[in-house]
Design a protein around this motif. Structure first.
Motif, PDB file in Angstrom:
ATOM      1  N   PHE A 237      35.591  56.333  56.689  1.00 36.92           N
ATOM      2  CA  PHE A 237      35.427  57.465  57.320  1.00 36.92           C
ATOM      3  C   PHE A 237      34.707  57.115  58.967  1.00 36.92           C
ATOM      4  O   PHE A 237      34.313  55.990  59.234  1.00 36.92           O
ATOM      5  CB  PHE A 237      34.376  58.409  56.785  1.00 36.92           C
ATOM      6  CG  PHE A 237      33.078  57.540  56.449  1.00 36.92           C
ATOM      7  CD1 PHE A 237      32.013  57.552  57.685  1.00 36.92           C
ATOM      8  CD2 PHE A 237      32.994  57.021  55.208  1.00 36.92           C
ATOM      9  CE1 PHE A 237      30.795  56.827  57.155  1.00 36.92           C
ATOM     10  CE2 PHE A 237      31.522  56.412  55.096  1.00 36.92           C
ATOM     11  CZ  PHE A 237      30.687  56.352  56.113  1.00 36.92           C
ATOM     12  N   GLN A 238      34.795  57.974  59.649  1.00 37.10           N
ATOM     13  CA  GLN A 238      34.153  57.838  60.954  1.00 37.10           C
ATOM     14  C   GLN A 238      32.988  58.996  61.060  1.00 37.10           C
ATOM     15  O   GLN A 238      31.961  58.746  60.851  1.00 37.10           O
ATOM     16  CB  GLN A 238      34.723  57.821  62.276  1.00 37.10           C
ATOM     17  CG  GLN A 238      35.492  56.323  62.459  1.00 37.10           C
ATOM     18  CD  GLN A 238      36.613  56.255  63.304  1.00 37.10           C
ATOM     19  OE1 GLN A 238      36.692  56.931  64.276  1.00 37.10           O
ATOM     20  NE2 GLN A 238      37.338  55.319  63.016  1.00 37.10           N
ATOM     21  N   CYS A 239      33.486  60.329  61.413  1.00 42.98           N
ATOM     22  CA  CYS A 239      32.661  61.354  61.406  1.00 42.98           C
ATOM     23  C   CYS A 239      32.324  61.864  60.067  1.00 42.98           C
ATOM     24  O   CYS A 239      31.149  62.496  59.806  1.00 42.98           O
ATOM     25  CB  CYS A 239      33.267  62.513  62.216  1.00 42.98           C
ATOM     26  SG  CYS A 239      34.450  63.663  61.490  1.00 42.98           S
ATOM     27  N   GLY A 240      33.165  61.646  59.036  1.00 44.81           N
ATOM     28  CA  GLY A 240      32.980  61.972  57.660  1.00 44.81           C
ATOM     29  C   GLY A 240      33.149  63.266  57.180  1.00 44.81           C
ATOM     30  O   GLY A 240      32.820  63.728  56.085  1.00 44.81           O
ATOM     31  N   TYR A 241      33.954  64.076  58.087  1.00 50.79           N
ATOM     32  CA  TYR A 241      33.600  65.339  57.946  1.00 50.79           C
ATOM     33  C   TYR A 241      34.880  65.796  56.836  1.00 50.79           C
ATOM     34  O   TYR A 241      34.808  66.537  56.034  1.00 50.79           O
ATOM     35  CB  TYR A 241      34.320  66.266  59.101  1.00 50.79           C
ATOM     36  CG  TYR A 241      34.097  67.595  58.838  1.00 50.79           C
ATOM     37  CD1 TYR A 241      32.724  68.490  59.079  1.00 50.79           C
ATOM     38  CD2 TYR A 241      35.155  68.548  58.767  1.00 50.79           C
ATOM     39  CE1 TYR A 241      32.761  69.588  58.871  1.00 50.79           C
ATOM     40  CE2 TYR A 241      35.068  69.801  58.738  1.00 50.79           C
ATOM     41  CZ  TYR A 241      33.704  70.685  58.599  1.00 50.79           C
ATOM     42  OH  TYR A 241      33.544  71.997  58.601  1.00 50.79           O
ATOM     43  N   CYS A 242      35.872  64.672  56.978  1.00 48.28           N
ATOM     44  CA  CYS A 242      36.851  65.017  55.884  1.00 48.28           C
ATOM     45  C   CYS A 242      36.827  64.175  54.717  1.00 48.28           C
ATOM     46  O   CYS A 242      37.628  64.735  53.640  1.00 48.28           O
ATOM     47  CB  CYS A 242      38.285  64.267  56.704  1.00 48.28           C
ATOM     48  SG  CYS A 242      38.271  62.538  56.649  1.00 48.28           S
TER      49      CYS A 242
ATOM     50  N   CYS B  31      42.797  63.398  58.578  1.00 47.57           N
ATOM     51  CA  CYS B  31      41.582  62.758  59.001  1.00 47.57           C
ATOM     52  C   CYS B  31      42.058  62.530  60.553  1.00 47.57           C
ATOM     53  O   CYS B  31      42.923  62.243  60.866  1.00 47.57           O
ATOM     54  CB  CYS B  31      41.493  61.458  58.446  1.00 47.57           C
ATOM     55  SG  CYS B  31      39.901  60.666  59.192  1.00 47.57           S
ATOM     56  N   ARG B  32      40.994  63.063  61.423  1.00 47.26           N
ATOM     57  CA  ARG B  32      41.497  62.778  62.929  1.00 47.26           C
ATOM     58  C   ARG B  32      40.762  61.759  63.561  1.00 47.26           C
ATOM     59  O   ARG B  32      41.180  61.165  64.406  1.00 47.26           O
ATOM     60  CB  ARG B  32      40.911  64.300  63.507  1.00 47.26           C
ATOM     61  CG  ARG B  32      41.289  64.334  65.110  1.00 47.26           C
ATOM     62  CD  ARG B  32      42.837  64.181  65.392  1.00 47.26           C
ATOM     63  NE  ARG B  32      43.202  64.819  66.615  1.00 47.26           N
ATOM     64  CZ  ARG B  32      44.429  64.893  67.007  1.00 47.26           C
ATOM     65  NH1 ARG B  32      45.290  64.118  66.612  1.00 47.26           N
ATOM     66  NH2 ARG B  32      44.640  65.467  68.321  1.00 47.26           N
ATOM     67  N   CYS B  33      39.869  61.134  62.511  1.00 47.53           N
ATOM     68  CA  CYS B  33      39.096  59.961  63.161  1.00 47.53           C
ATOM     69  C   CYS B  33      39.844  58.475  63.008  1.00 47.53           C
ATOM     70  O   CYS B  33      39.655  57.557  63.819  1.00 47.53           O
ATOM     71  CB  CYS B  33      37.509  59.897  62.978  1.00 47.53           C
ATOM     72  SG  CYS B  33      36.711  61.590  63.162  1.00 47.53           S
ATOM     73  N   THR B  34      40.114  58.057  61.859  1.00 46.32           N
ATOM     74  CA  THR B  34      40.177  56.872  61.311  1.00 46.32           C
ATOM     75  C   THR B  34      41.678  56.302  61.489  1.00 46.32           C
ATOM     76  O   THR B  34      41.780  55.009  61.363  1.00 46.32           O
ATOM     77  CB  THR B  34      39.886  56.793  59.800  1.00 46.32           C
ATOM     78  OG1 THR B  34      40.764  57.684  59.149  1.00 46.32           O
ATOM     79  CG2 THR B  34      38.540  57.240  59.406  1.00 46.32           C
TER      80      THR B  34
ATOM     81  N   LEU C 151      37.877  67.602  63.132  1.00 47.10           N
ATOM     82  CA  LEU C 151      38.169  68.451  62.018  1.00 47.10           C
ATOM     83  C   LEU C 151      36.921  69.734  61.832  1.00 47.10           C
ATOM     84  O   LEU C 151      37.219  70.693  61.203  1.00 47.10           O
ATOM     85  CB  LEU C 151      37.979  67.812  60.770  1.00 47.10           C
ATOM     86  CG  LEU C 151      39.124  68.150  59.765  1.00 47.10           C
ATOM     87  CD1 LEU C 151      40.592  68.376  60.164  1.00 47.10           C
ATOM     88  CD2 LEU C 151      39.338  66.968  58.688  1.00 47.10           C
TER      89      LEU C 151
HETATM   90  S1  FES Z   1      36.391  60.975  59.708  1.00 43.95           S
HETATM   91 FE1  FES Z   1      36.298  62.458  60.957  1.00 43.95          FE
HETATM   92  S2  FES Z   1      37.925  63.649  60.194  1.00 43.95           S
HETATM   93 FE2  FES Z   1      38.298  61.883  58.950  1.00 43.95          FE
END
Ligand code: FES
Ligand code: FES
Length: 901
Positions: free
Chosen positions: A94-99, A127-130, A344
């Motif tokens: 994860f990065q932001c962890g929202y997903c 997931c928009r980050c990883t 997300l």
């Molecule tokens: S970790 Fe940010 S949307 Fe998946």
């Protein structure tokens, strides 16, 4: 009253009519269930019902009655992480962890057979980050983290300090807060691209049960501002009001309704009756500058009598002479599309009045300090009366460098004296939030037979939409590093930022440079083709080198400087890897053509305008440290990097440093976490503060122990003074006796700015009949100085490159002739899924920067920039056809290939 079983606990509660399970669970304070779309497209809300995964936003809440409902909070048992939570922990998936909560809830239910086909099995979770690589790692059971050892933090792949909270669903994002007496705000948005609001009849809205207030343009402060957040507010035109009497794009907010529930606020919006006077529209920036085009704003905001609000131009050398000296010329117009950030977590804020009689705003922002300044200005109150802070932010990518939700919640809470919340829907993100600026770029470029560039001429039209925030700055970025990346004696450029009746442009990863990098890198390839020179060689021959002036089209002094140089190594790596190959062959069939492309991108690390950060450190009584820094953590990994920088300076473990960030009451000032400044400015402040902390401790210890300073050094939780070992705990206690506080504060400014580079290589197959593209080999090399945390750096690049592929191949906001977006849903305006995202091999050049903290440079943004031109160059190599207009969707490829045939 009905009964629900959630995570083994029985709740007596009754869903409201039509309520979905997602909102019902959140009403029970089960905040691990997230919202990314409320339409079944993103998977952030995934829960188990009797062991089966469901998108809870699609399930009527009443269907959960009598069933066993499990959310991410119910997965761990007896205090032990579920094996899948542990897998996401170890892989740092994860990065932001929202997903993450939704992703884990889906992953837990996959059979072994499904795990062999993750592109299919995870198609319902975005997931928009990883870039999905680390998620893949988790499913494969890979461990990407290293142990946290004292004195070894620098360059270690340490986990995010909030990992456990993220994988267990305990991490609290902006909206994950229950407040007594909370009101909900919703806005009515304009259905017209250009219209004057003649009247608003509020009576029916006010009659909706639960509606508390309706606000329109007559009610709000008449102060123009820009929603863009920068240190210097003068770089953006003040052209927006809280609510205006003219709508200039479809989706502009027209009126705000505040109610006891979200449903009542929405019903109130639907009940408003607005009379509009329709005004003429213009959507194309080239048409918008023509005489007689409809004007969007008052004349003092634009130049001459058209819609241009910013023109930048310059020339070095003599471009006309340079073109005469050229043996070959290439000239072409390239265009890029507007795309949405799709963080997300949507925009949102909650505001309330505290017991301290001040206004508190919890927001999803990349720049809470700049937001506070702007809010104070709009509301006409001193900044000290405002407390603006973030909790955990679910992605930003530049989209949260805007003041788009805080203003109305603050206004409403000041009016009503009650807490007010506003959470945007996904559709609002598409139609009401900013996008990447659509740019059209004409490039003319000339070279001698040996490949030496003789002249480069660039003309840019940037469609800034209805409002100009970031319009001038993104244009400046567009006219800067993509042109400065090449040594050429004669360069010229002109760029216009133009108002139109489109959704406003804003900051977006790559920030204007992405658009012209696409044009320039395609043009360089075209020249190489004309000269029959290898594209790598063409770039090696012409790219800037140490000792060169780093200059675009302006003769003015520039604070950009080579703190290190690694583009040569990046080009070598990508060429070597593509030559080596990865064994993936193109599909069978004569209609499949194969080609290879490369592109580079240069980044001046940080914006040319003022940017500053502060950091504070304290030694705590138990011998651990407290670090406060204003930077926002939004999945960029900045708190991990800051802790590692501090731990490196103090010879300690990262776990022995607690951190708070992005809070105008509790952390020092920070301009904002954007323009890749988190490490080079925020990290520099932490570096300076940690150095000062170390000096302070050693000085005190030297006096206390009676040992010379040069005989003293920090060692984990102690100071070694000669042959004595004094614990930090003891030292703190001794300090307290003489009122020595072990507390330091330092500030960092962004200048000079060092230079980072990225190179993307692509080998792909394209089907000449269907237009389908398959990426066969994707290689990325980055010159980011010393990676503070290699795993995180790789993750940032994975995400940036995936976003680049999305921009090139998948994402497409479509508008009709009247400015309505026709596909404002994630299922219709897609971002890359697991299946759409090619694996990219990521490499780092071996450089240590002399300007950035501990040798590091910026890297969050620039990875996106070379991807689209590398794809275009590979397509040209495969087919002989230049695709100059994004995106390269199959229908567009098919049309062009058929025409070329
Ligand atoms: S970790 Fe940010 S949307 Fe998946
Ligand atoms: S919020 Fe339910 S699928 Fe997106």
């Amino acid at each position: 009253m009905t009964h629900f079983q959630v995570n083994g606990r029985r709740y007596a509660a009754k869903p409201t009519a039509g309520q979905c399970l997602r909102t019902f669970l959140r009403d029970l304070d089960v905040f691990g269930v997230k919202k990314g779309c409320d339409a079944g497209d993103c998977g952030a809300c995934t829960v188990h019902i009797d062991g089966q995964p469901f998108h809870s936003c699609l399930v009527p809440a009443f269907r959960g009655e009598g069933r066993e409902i499990t959310t991410i909070e119910g997965l761990a048992t007896n205090g032990e992480l579920h094996p899948m939570q542990k897998a996401f922990h170890d892989a740092q998936a994860f990065q932001c962890g929202y997903c993450t909560a939704g992703m884990i809830m889906t992953a837990v239910t996959l059979t072994d057979a499904q795990k062999t086909d993750l592109p299919h099995a995870l198609k319902g979770n975005l997931c928009r980050c990883t870039g999905y690589r680390s998620i893949n790692d988790a499913l494969l059971g890979r461990c990407n983290i290293e142990p946290d050892e004292a004195g070894k933090a620098l360059g270690a792949s340490l986990p995010n300090p909030f990992t456990d909270a993220i994988v267990t669903g305990k991490a609290r994002y902006t909206m994950d807060l229950a407040i007594e007496g909370l009101l909900h705000l919703k806005v009515l948005r304009s259905p017209h691209a250009h219209a004057r609001i003649v009247s608003i009849d509020r009576s029916a809205a006010l009659a909706v049960p639960g509606v508390v207030a309706v606000y329109a343009w007559e009610d709000v402060p008449k102060r123009l501002f820009s929603s863009a957040l920068h240190e210097d507010h003068l770089v953006d035109p003040d052209d927006i009001m809280l609510l205006d009497n003219v709508a200039r794009f479809v989706g502009q907010r027209v009126a705000a309704v505040v109610a006891e529930t979200e449903a009542a606020a929405e019903a109130g919006c639907r009940a408003l009756h607005v009379e509009y006077e329709i005004l003429p529209t213009v959507f194309d920036p080239v048409l918008a500058v023509q005489p007689g085009a409809p004007l969007l704003h008052d004349k003092d905001l634009v130049t001459a009598s058209n819609n241009i609000f910013c023109t930048l131009q310059g020339e070095i050398g003599d471009v006309a002479k340079g073109f005469k000296e050229a043996d070959v010329l290439h000239e072409q117009t390239y265009s890029t599309t507007r795309v949405q950030h799709v963080h997300l977590e949507t925009h949102g804020s909650i505001a309330w009045k505290g017991e301290d009689d001040r206004w508190h705003i919890r927001t999803s922002s990349q720049a809470p300090f700049a937001a506070r300044q702007k809010l104070a200005y709009i509301m006409g109150i001193p900044p000290r009366d405002l407390h603006v802070f973030t909790e955990r932010v679910g992605g930003g990518f530049g989209g949260k460098q805007e003041l788009v939700s805080e203003d109305l919640v603050l206004f409403a809470t000041m009016k009503l004296g009650r807490p007010v919340k506003w959470e945007w829907s996904r559709e609002e993100e598409f139609i009401g939030a900013t996008t990447r600026h659509q740019m059209t770029t004409r490039v003319k470029i000339g070279a001698r037979k040996d490949g030496t560039l003789t002249a480069l001429d660039v003309e840019v039209f940037s469609n800034t939409g209805a409002y100009g925030g970031h319009g001038g700055e993104t244009l400046a970025a567009a006219m800067a590093s993509p042109i400065a990346a090449y040594r050429c004696a004669n360069k010229k450029g002109i760029g216009h930022a133009v108002y139109t009746n489109m959704t406003p442009g804003g900051g977006f990863r790559g920030y204007g440079a992405s658009q012209t990098t696409f044009a320039v890198e395609c043009a360089i390839d075209e020249l190489a083709r004309l000269l029959d020179i290898d594209p790598f060689e063409m770039r090696r021959k012409n790219v800037v080198r140490p000792g060169d002036n780093i200059e675009s089209i302006w003769k003015e002094p520039n604070d950009a400087s080579f703190g290190s140089y690694g583009i040569d190594e990046c080009l070598d790596i990508v060429e070597r890897e593509l030559q080596k190959g990865n064994g993936v062959t193109k599909p069978e069939g004569a209609e499949w053509a194969e080609g290879q492309g490369v592109a580079l991108a240069m980044l001046e690390c940080g914006p040319p305008t003022e940017h500053r950060s502060g950091a504070e450190m304290r030694l705590l009584p138990d011998g651990t440290y407290h670090l406060a820094c204003g930077s926002t953590e939004m999945g960029n990994g900045i708190i991990t990097a800051h802790k590692q920088i501090a731990a490196s300076m103090l010879g300690t473990r990262v776990d022995d440093i607690d951190i708070i960030n992005a809070d105008t009451d509790r952390t020092p000032y920070d301009t904002g976490t954007f323009a890749s400044t988190g490490v080079v400015v925020g990290g520099k402040a932490v570096h300076l503060a940690a150095q000062a902390m170390s000096d302070d401790i050693i000085n005190f210890a030297s006096r206390y122990a009676g040992v010379a300073i040069d005989q003293c050094r920090l060692d984990n939780d102690s100071v070694i003074c000669g042959n004595q070992r004094i614990s930090l705990r003891e030292l703190h206690a001794e300090g307290a006796k003489v009122d020595h506080r072990f507390s330091v504060s330092r500030r960092a400014y962004l200048s000079p700015r060092t230079i980072a580079f990225n190179v993307q290589g692509v080998r792909l197959a394209v089907h000449r009949v269907t237009g389908e593209i398959r990426v066969l080999h994707s290689v990325h090399a980055a010159d980011i100085g010393r990676p503070i945390n290699p795993m995180q750096c790789r993750g940032q690049l994975d995400g940036a490159v995936a976003m680049g592929y999305g921009w090139a191949l998948v994402e497409n906001m479509v508008h009709d002739d009247e400015g309505h977006m026709v596909n404002p849903q994630l299922r219709n305006c897609r971002i890359p899924t697991f299946a759409d995202t090619p694996h990219t091999d990521i490499f780092f050049a071996d450089t240590i920067d002399l300007i950035g903290p501990l040798g590091a440079k910026s890297q969050g943004e620039c990875g996106i920039n070379p991807v689209a031109p590398a794809v275009s160059n590979a397509l040209a190599n495969a087919t002989g056809v230049r695709f100059a207009h994004l995106p390269f969707t199959p229908d567009r490829l098919f049309a062009k290939l058929a025409a070329a045939k």
